[in-house]
Scaffold this active site. Sequence first.
Site, mmCIF file in Angstrom:
data_model
loop_
_atom_site.group_PDB
_atom_site.id
_atom_site.type_symbol
_atom_site.label_atom_id
_atom_site.label_comp_id
_atom_site.label_asym_id
_atom_site.label_seq_id
_atom_site.Cartn_x
_atom_site.Cartn_y
_atom_site.Cartn_z
ATOM 1 N N CYS A 117 4.651 35.514 7.768
ATOM 2 C CA CYS A 117 4.760 34.931 9.106
ATOM 3 C C CYS A 117 3.563 35.342 9.945
ATOM 4 C CB CYS A 117 6.053 35.359 9.769
ATOM 5 S SG CYS A 117 6.294 37.130 9.747
ATOM 6 N N GLU B 41 13.670 34.768 14.389
ATOM 7 C CA GLU B 41 12.307 35.185 14.060
ATOM 8 C C GLU B 41 11.686 34.065 13.247
ATOM 9 O OE1 GLU B 41 12.671 39.865 14.374
ATOM 10 O OE2 GLU B 41 11.699 39.039 12.610
HETATM 11 P P1 NAD Z 1 13.784 28.318 6.080
HETATM 12 O O1 NAD Z 1 13.907 27.988 7.529
HETATM 13 O O2 NAD Z 1 13.600 27.227 5.111
HETATM 14 O O3 NAD Z 1 15.063 29.138 5.588
HETATM 15 C C1 NAD Z 1 15.466 30.355 6.195
HETATM 16 C C2 NAD Z 1 16.913 30.627 5.875
HETATM 17 O O4 NAD Z 1 17.751 29.644 6.511
HETATM 18 C C3 NAD Z 1 17.257 30.540 4.380
HETATM 19 O O5 NAD Z 1 18.145 31.582 4.064
HETATM 20 C C4 NAD Z 1 17.927 29.173 4.258
HETATM 21 O O6 NAD Z 1 18.807 29.065 3.172
HETATM 22 C C5 NAD Z 1 18.665 29.100 5.576
HETATM 23 N N1 NAD Z 1 18.995 27.743 6.048
HETATM 24 C C6 NAD Z 1 18.356 26.576 5.793
HETATM 25 N N2 NAD Z 1 18.943 25.562 6.466
HETATM 26 C C7 NAD Z 1 19.974 26.111 7.180
HETATM 27 C C8 NAD Z 1 20.962 25.581 8.070
HETATM 28 N N3 NAD Z 1 21.001 24.288 8.394
HETATM 29 N N4 NAD Z 1 21.855 26.443 8.623
HETATM 30 C C9 NAD Z 1 21.811 27.758 8.342
HETATM 31 N N5 NAD Z 1 20.926 28.307 7.487
HETATM 32 C C10 NAD Z 1 19.998 27.498 6.917
HETATM 33 O O7 NAD Z 1 12.562 29.370 5.994
HETATM 34 P P2 NAD Z 1 11.940 30.073 4.697
HETATM 35 O O8 NAD Z 1 11.156 29.057 3.923
HETATM 36 O O9 NAD Z 1 12.958 30.884 3.994
HETATM 37 O O10 NAD Z 1 10.920 31.108 5.361
HETATM 38 C C11 NAD Z 1 9.630 30.770 5.770
HETATM 39 C C12 NAD Z 1 9.552 30.694 7.280
HETATM 40 O O11 NAD Z 1 10.022 31.900 7.841
HETATM 41 C C13 NAD Z 1 8.131 30.548 7.778
HETATM 42 O O12 NAD Z 1 8.111 29.627 8.839
HETATM 43 C C14 NAD Z 1 7.795 31.952 8.262
HETATM 44 O O13 NAD Z 1 6.767 32.012 9.223
HETATM 45 C C15 NAD Z 1 9.099 32.415 8.796
HETATM 46 N N6 NAD Z 1 9.177 33.869 8.852
HETATM 47 C C16 NAD Z 1 9.163 34.474 10.084
HETATM 48 C C17 NAD Z 1 9.185 35.857 10.159
HETATM 49 C C18 NAD Z 1 9.135 36.558 11.485
HETATM 50 O O14 NAD Z 1 9.312 37.753 11.501
HETATM 51 N N7 NAD Z 1 8.900 35.880 12.585
HETATM 52 C C19 NAD Z 1 9.260 36.610 8.997
HETATM 53 C C20 NAD Z 1 9.291 35.956 7.758
HETATM 54 C C21 NAD Z 1 9.259 34.582 7.718
#
Ligand code: NAD
Length: 456
Positions: free
Chosen positions: A262, A228
């Site tokens: 999001c 997502e």
């Molecule tokens: P992010 O991608 O920075 O991090 C998400 C998660 O991934 C965190 O728990 C992080 O620690 C982990 N992570 C980071 N690098 C990783 C790796 N290499 N391997 C495994 N895990 C890893 O995103 P964020 O800043 O936490 O969230 C914001 C983003 O999420 C925005 O783009 C937003 O649009 C999206 N979002 C989407 C939805 C949806 O329902 N589509 C909902 C909420 C947020």
Amino acid sequence: MKIFNPATGALIAEVSEDSTASVRAKVARARAAQPAWAALPLKKRIDIIRVFRTRITEMMETLARTLTLEVGKPIRQSRNELNGLLGRIDFFIAEAPRVLREERVHTDRKSKLEERISHEALGVIANISAWNYPYFVGGNVFVPALIAGNAVLYKPSEYATLTGLHIAAMLYQAGVPTDVFIPVVGGAAAGAALLRQAVDGVFFTGSYATGAKVGAAAGRRMAKVQLELGGKDPIYVCDDVDVKSAAESIADGAFYNTGQSCCSVERVYVHEKIHDAFVKAFVEEVKRFKIGDPLDDATYIGPLTRRPQLDVLRRQVADAKRKGARLLAGGGIIKGKGSWFEPTVFSGVDHTMALMKDESFGPIIGIQQVANDAEAIALMNDTEYGLTAGVYTVDEKRARRILAQVHSGSVYWNCCDRVSPRLPWSGVGHSGIGVTLGTSGIETFTRPKAWHLRGN
Ligand code: NAD
């Protein structure tokens, strides 16, 4: 790992981060515990989740405060999120028995053949979550996953760790065994360590950039994967609307949660006949927003949770200005402690500007004038994302005609920035793959087993 308050920059907690070895041990514990959890009657698991729901209501104020302290979400919005989670739990509890029931799909009395489908838990799943709505995006996964009989390794975002630990404590108090739901603490390294383990499913919420890496890692393991991801969610305002009420609704959709949703409205297209009036009403609305201490009930705009996002916004502002956009409100970092950015509105934008193509994820919006519906549709579809899109018009037929042509997981008529537990939540293109919420969002935590039964 140090946890800071984004509103003040103050250190609020220190927690110890998981290592690869501790993640491996946690997955092994979950693997051993999952069969007994799946073997419980469904009603028993649902009863436990019901107690978890009660714990949330009892702890509401503490949970809201912790969320506000660690992610900077204005306190009323923290309470809204928790109340929203209660509604989602109610949906999952009500629908799970029907969705997870074994079905008979064919009977042939003559040949004594029966065909049935049962829904088995996937097994051990990794739930890697985001910080912007930790109760929503986490709860959309771990609640139905647990109800369906899975064990869950839950990695909250490093920016929402304390909330993640609250969730674990409440689940344990409700009766979920400590080896069936296990938090994994840390950032990218802990997430990557989790993906190196033999899990049966990976359910990720976060950015496209991280999601692409997560998808590749899960693919190699042949684990089921759901992503997502982000959005660049457009709204089109037709020439027949009540300008003031449309402006109020869309400004809220763009700036709620300080634009860090999001499904936040990220770009607005306005029919040329009402463009100037709409822009004026929109800017007036944005200038009314109360910016301040997120613990204050009156606050509507808080800090940005992640400090690096300030640079993303600053770059989008500079790029838009350089290419000729008109800055109508805000435009800069609010100096002082913490990570604050002014609510920012541009008009006179176009698709050469990053502001209209790349996810902003903050309190900033571009408004572009269009000549007709066809131009609006073309622009709405002109990004890599496809999470949500909306149209404001008094004419339902016109709205349906436009929305049918928009590539997007969710579409809105006269509303925006909205999620319903009853509807599937999914994205097109860089917004992701897979579905949470709706009945599909329960079934997705199971695999169908096909039974071919021939009697004697
Ligand atoms: P992010 O991608 O920075 O991090 C998400 C998660 O991934 C965190 O728990 C992080 O620690 C982990 N992570 C980071 N690098 C990783 C790796 N290499 N391997 C495994 N895990 C890893 O995103 P964020 O800043 O936490 O969230 C914001 C983003 O999420 C925005 O783009 C937003 O649009 C999206 N979002 C989407 C939805 C949806 O329902 N589509 C909902 C909420 C947020």
